[in-house]
Design a protein around this motif. Sequence first.
Motif, mmCIF file in Angstrom:
data_model
loop_
_atom_site.group_PDB
_atom_site.id
_atom_site.type_symbol
_atom_site.label_atom_id
_atom_site.label_comp_id
_atom_site.label_asym_id
_atom_site.label_seq_id
_atom_site.Cartn_x
_atom_site.Cartn_y
_atom_site.Cartn_z
ATOM 1 N N MET A 78 21.326 16.488 4.534
ATOM 2 C CA MET A 78 21.002 15.078 4.782
ATOM 3 C C MET A 78 20.692 14.910 6.263
ATOM 4 S SD MET A 78 23.163 11.708 3.489
ATOM 5 C CE MET A 78 23.197 12.217 1.782
ATOM 6 N N TYR A 79 20.049 13.827 6.622
ATOM 7 C CA TYR A 79 19.587 13.563 7.972
ATOM 8 C C TYR A 79 20.365 12.391 8.570
ATOM 9 C CZ TYR A 79 17.385 10.359 4.870
ATOM 10 O OH TYR A 79 17.201 9.444 3.871
ATOM 11 N N ALA A 80 20.141 12.122 9.849
ATOM 12 C CA ALA A 80 20.874 11.054 10.534
ATOM 13 C C ALA A 80 20.339 9.685 10.128
ATOM 14 C CB ALA A 80 20.745 11.233 12.042
ATOM 15 N N PHE A 81 21.279 8.734 10.036
ATOM 16 C CA PHE A 81 20.901 7.342 9.773
ATOM 17 C C PHE A 81 22.010 6.444 10.308
ATOM 18 C CE2 PHE A 81 23.039 9.044 6.027
ATOM 19 C CZ PHE A 81 24.060 8.142 5.823
ATOM 20 N N ASN A 82 21.691 5.210 10.543
ATOM 21 C CA ASN A 82 22.686 4.231 10.979
ATOM 22 C C ASN A 82 23.387 3.649 9.758
ATOM 23 O OD1 ASN A 82 22.024 4.474 13.747
ATOM 24 N ND2 ASN A 82 20.295 3.070 13.470
ATOM 25 N N TYR A 83 24.638 3.294 9.948
ATOM 26 C CA TYR A 83 25.440 2.764 8.842
ATOM 27 C C TYR A 83 26.029 1.418 9.237
ATOM 28 C CZ TYR A 83 29.461 2.261 5.683
ATOM 29 O OH TYR A 83 30.390 1.794 4.781
ATOM 30 N N THR A 84 25.830 0.419 8.351
ATOM 31 C CA THR A 84 26.396 -0.909 8.571
ATOM 32 C C THR A 84 27.206 -1.310 7.357
ATOM 33 O OG1 THR A 84 24.551 -1.623 9.968
ATOM 34 C CG2 THR A 84 25.884 -3.356 8.965
ATOM 35 N N ARG A 85 28.442 -1.746 7.571
ATOM 36 C CA ARG A 85 29.278 -2.248 6.483
ATOM 37 C C ARG A 85 29.209 -3.769 6.490
ATOM 38 N NH1 ARG A 85 35.455 -0.486 6.241
ATOM 39 N NH2 ARG A 85 34.506 1.455 5.484
ATOM 40 N N ALA A 86 28.586 -4.329 5.453
ATOM 41 C CA ALA A 86 28.433 -5.784 5.378
ATOM 42 C C ALA A 86 29.640 -6.394 4.683
ATOM 43 C CB ALA A 86 27.161 -6.132 4.625
ATOM 44 N N GLY A 87 30.209 -7.424 5.288
ATOM 45 C CA GLY A 87 31.360 -8.096 4.695
ATOM 46 C C GLY A 87 30.992 -9.281 3.837
ATOM 47 N N SER A 88 29.690 -9.604 3.797
ATOM 48 C CA SER A 88 29.226 -10.749 3.019
ATOM 49 C C SER A 88 27.724 -10.612 2.780
ATOM 50 C CB SER A 88 29.509 -12.057 3.760
ATOM 51 O OG SER A 88 28.743 -12.116 4.950
ATOM 52 N N VAL A 89 27.190 -11.467 1.915
ATOM 53 C CA VAL A 89 25.750 -11.486 1.684
ATOM 54 C C VAL A 89 25.016 -11.835 2.971
ATOM 55 C CG1 VAL A 89 23.876 -12.621 0.432
ATOM 56 C CG2 VAL A 89 26.020 -12.111 -0.740
ATOM 57 N N ALA A 90 25.544 -12.808 3.701
ATOM 58 C CA ALA A 90 24.893 -13.234 4.943
ATOM 59 C C ALA A 90 24.797 -12.076 5.940
ATOM 60 C CB ALA A 90 25.660 -14.401 5.558
ATOM 61 N N GLU A 91 25.848 -11.278 6.044
ATOM 62 C CA GLU A 91 25.828 -10.136 6.960
ATOM 63 C C GLU A 91 24.812 -9.092 6.503
ATOM 64 O OE1 GLU A 91 29.680 -8.475 7.662
ATOM 65 O OE2 GLU A 91 30.555 -10.373 8.323
ATOM 66 N N ALA A 92 24.705 -8.889 5.201
ATOM 67 C CA ALA A 92 23.746 -7.925 4.683
ATOM 68 C C ALA A 92 22.319 -8.376 4.966
ATOM 69 C CB ALA A 92 23.952 -7.739 3.180
ATOM 70 N N VAL A 93 22.045 -9.652 4.755
ATOM 71 C CA VAL A 93 20.704 -10.192 4.993
ATOM 72 C C VAL A 93 20.346 -10.091 6.484
ATOM 73 C CG1 VAL A 93 19.300 -12.294 4.943
ATOM 74 C CG2 VAL A 93 20.763 -11.717 2.989
ATOM 75 N N ALA A 94 21.315 -10.378 7.354
ATOM 76 C CA ALA A 94 21.078 -10.284 8.793
ATOM 77 C C ALA A 94 20.781 -8.849 9.207
ATOM 78 C CB ALA A 94 22.291 -10.822 9.555
ATOM 79 N N ALA A 95 21.508 -7.900 8.620
ATOM 80 C CA ALA A 95 21.274 -6.493 8.939
ATOM 81 C C ALA A 95 19.913 -6.030 8.450
ATOM 82 C CB ALA A 95 22.378 -5.636 8.327
ATOM 83 N N LEU A 96 19.503 -6.500 7.273
ATOM 84 C CA LEU A 96 18.176 -6.154 6.746
ATOM 85 C C LEU A 96 17.069 -6.648 7.677
ATOM 86 C CD1 LEU A 96 18.443 -6.887 2.907
ATOM 87 C CD2 LEU A 96 17.939 -4.680 3.954
ATOM 88 N N ALA A 97 17.275 -7.839 8.229
ATOM 89 C CA ALA A 97 16.253 -8.441 9.080
ATOM 90 C C ALA A 97 16.067 -7.676 10.395
ATOM 91 C CB ALA A 97 16.617 -9.890 9.379
ATOM 92 N N LYS A 98 17.078 -6.927 10.794
ATOM 93 C CA LYS A 98 17.024 -6.213 12.076
ATOM 94 C C LYS A 98 16.367 -4.841 11.957
ATOM 95 C CE LYS A 98 21.242 -8.376 13.881
ATOM 96 N NZ LYS A 98 22.640 -8.125 14.328
#
Length: 265
Positions: free
Chosen positions: A1-21
């Motif tokens: 596997m290769y390198a990637f960034n990892y974000t743990r979303a605690g809510s839908v809003a956090e997931a949507v914000a991370a997607l937008a970035k």
Amino acid sequence: MYAFNYTRAGSVAEAVAALAKSDNAKLLAGGQTLLPTMKQRLASPAEIIDLSHAADLKGIARSGDKIVIGAMTTHCDVATNAAVREAIPALADLADGIGDPQVRNRGTIGGSVANNDPAADYPAACLALGATIITNKREIAAADYFKGLFETALEDGEVITKVAFPIPAKAAYQKFPNPASRYALVGVFVAKTAQGVRVAVTGAGASGVFRAEALEQALSGNFSADALAGANVSSDGLNSDIHADADYRAHLIGVLTKRAVAAMG
């Protein structure tokens, strides 16, 4: 596997914000599809957004004449939930037949519906029951949601939050599983609904899940296995692969539909 960034979303809003970035992010639900494809280097997202800690994506509730299931609810929870087993036992049975115990305890309904694998089970239930796919932006009728192989109506930045299933008068699901993967070579979900009889087929269509209108018409006049005796299923547009050819799948659709109707009594 290769390198990637990892974000743990605690809510839908956090997931949507991370997607937008990110220009190249993938949502991680149960990981039953995404992780294997990443290991095989068939997918290479720059960022993984983990939804497993988003509490607002989990849970099952009966709301009037519907069963509403959070996107991050596991197959195991759907299979064992008392409200589902009482209102739509066919949906619980479907979930109980997905994969093996390890898959059922990790895989989620939202991940399955978002991926829209042509051999997955939930799309047939969604189409037959007239489910509504609820996202952070809108509500999408199942008939408008499934667009083809691994294709859906989801737009960039859109996250499935819930799936709402109208409670039918009767329903049953019958599957002929691949003995290794437990994916459906053919799966048929039959439902008597307020809008009439619906027969949805997964595992067989070259373009993914579809409704078998000829079988629906036969059952609308006489809801019994006998009514299907003269209803032929065409092999046109069906899959042929190393597991089963189109003619065999067409035969299975008829057989499984009869079994589903008989199971409803």
